[in-house]
Design a protein around this motif. Structure first.
Motif, PDB file in Angstrom:
ATOM      1  N   CYS A 115       0.845  -1.193   0.000  1.00  0.00           N
ATOM      2  CA  CYS A 115       0.000   0.000   0.000  1.00  0.00           C
ATOM      3  C   CYS A 115       0.880   1.242   0.000  1.00  0.00           C
ATOM      4  O   CYS A 115       2.065   1.178   0.291  1.00  0.00           O
ATOM      5  CB  CYS A 115      -0.961   0.011   1.183  1.00  0.00           C
ATOM      6  N   ARG A 116       0.243   2.351  -0.351  1.00  0.00           N
ATOM      7  CA  ARG A 116       0.969   3.623  -0.385  1.00  0.00           C
ATOM      8  C   ARG A 116       0.017   4.746  -0.015  1.00  0.00           C
ATOM      9  O   ARG A 116      -1.206   4.647  -0.186  1.00  0.00           O
ATOM     10  CB  ARG A 116       1.559   3.867  -1.770  1.00  0.00           C
ATOM     11  N   VAL A 117       0.596   5.824   0.475  1.00  0.00           N
ATOM     12  CA  VAL A 117      -0.169   7.019   0.799  1.00  0.00           C
ATOM     13  C   VAL A 117      -0.570   7.698  -0.503  1.00  0.00           C
ATOM     14  O   VAL A 117       0.259   7.895  -1.391  1.00  0.00           O
ATOM     15  CB  VAL A 117       0.665   7.984   1.665  1.00  0.00           C
ATOM     16  N   THR A 118      -1.848   8.020  -0.629  1.00  0.00           N
ATOM     17  CA  THR A 118      -2.306   8.752  -1.811  1.00  0.00           C
ATOM     18  C   THR A 118      -2.590  10.217  -1.499  1.00  0.00           C
ATOM     19  O   THR A 118      -2.510  11.061  -2.378  1.00  0.00           O
ATOM     20  CB  THR A 118      -3.570   8.113  -2.423  1.00  0.00           C
ATOM     21  N   LYS A 119      -2.914  10.497  -0.231  1.00  0.00           N
ATOM     22  CA  LYS A 119      -3.168  11.889   0.147  1.00  0.00           C
ATOM     23  C   LYS A 119      -3.004  12.048   1.649  1.00  0.00           C
ATOM     24  O   LYS A 119      -3.361  11.164   2.419  1.00  0.00           O
ATOM     25  CB  LYS A 119      -4.579  12.305  -0.271  1.00  0.00           C
ATOM     26  N   VAL A 120      -2.451  13.190   2.046  1.00  0.00           N
ATOM     27  CA  VAL A 120      -2.391  13.584   3.455  1.00  0.00           C
ATOM     28  C   VAL A 120      -2.824  15.038   3.535  1.00  0.00           C
ATOM     29  O   VAL A 120      -2.419  15.862   2.714  1.00  0.00           O
ATOM     30  CB  VAL A 120      -0.973  13.418   4.056  1.00  0.00           C
ATOM     31  N   ARG A 121      -3.637  15.318   4.524  1.00  0.00           N
ATOM     32  CA  ARG A 121      -4.082  16.685   4.786  1.00  0.00           C
ATOM     33  C   ARG A 121      -3.784  16.976   6.257  1.00  0.00           C
ATOM     34  O   ARG A 121      -4.167  16.209   7.125  1.00  0.00           O
ATOM     35  CB  ARG A 121      -5.573  16.802   4.510  1.00  0.00           C
TER      36      ARG A 121
END
Length: 134
Positions: A115-121
């Motif tokens: 898995c991978r990060v697609t978005k961080v806010r």
């Protein structure tokens, strides 16, 4: 099976902006809100992409910390009394957004997760956030 998950984590931390001319140059705190989206293939055995608590523990490394630019002269002084989280540059919401995304991606790779990060806010305050999308 490919899925996308979301986790929200809050932390309390103080920071100051060394290279900024304004009130944020003074040490002050926030109730930070972090939102993380990850995407990938679930584990065949557990049907889990990543444990939500893992994401929480990673982000909470900032909880109740002082976050400062590594070149800030305040680091040496405060380090005599407590740990200080340092960043390569001013600890803006923009910088923390990228650092958190990189930290979670690195942890996923270390755990062998697909898995991978697609978005961080990262919300610095109500109505003010920084976002990175990959």
């Amino acid at each position: 099976m490919s899925v996308r998950i979301y986790k929200e984590v809050h932390f309390d931390a103080s920071h100051r902006l060394l290279n900024y001319d304004g009130k944020c140059a003074r040490l002050h705190g926030h109730r930070w809100r972090t939102e993380v989206w990850l995407e990938g293939n679930v584990d065949a055995g557990t049907q889990i992409l990543i444990d939500y608590n893992c994401i929480k523990k990673l982000v909470e490394c900032y909880d109740h910390q002082v976050i400062l630019n590594a070149r800030d002269p305040m680091v040496e002084c405060l380090s005599q009394f407590q740990d200080v989280v340092t960043t390569d540059g001013d600890p803006t919401s923009e910088l923390l957004t990228v650092e958190i995304a990189d930290m979670i991606d690195s942890a996923c790779r270390s755990m062998g997760l697909d898995c991978r990060v697609t978005k961080v806010r990262v919300w610095e305050s109500e109505g003010c956030y920084s976002e990175v999308e990959r």
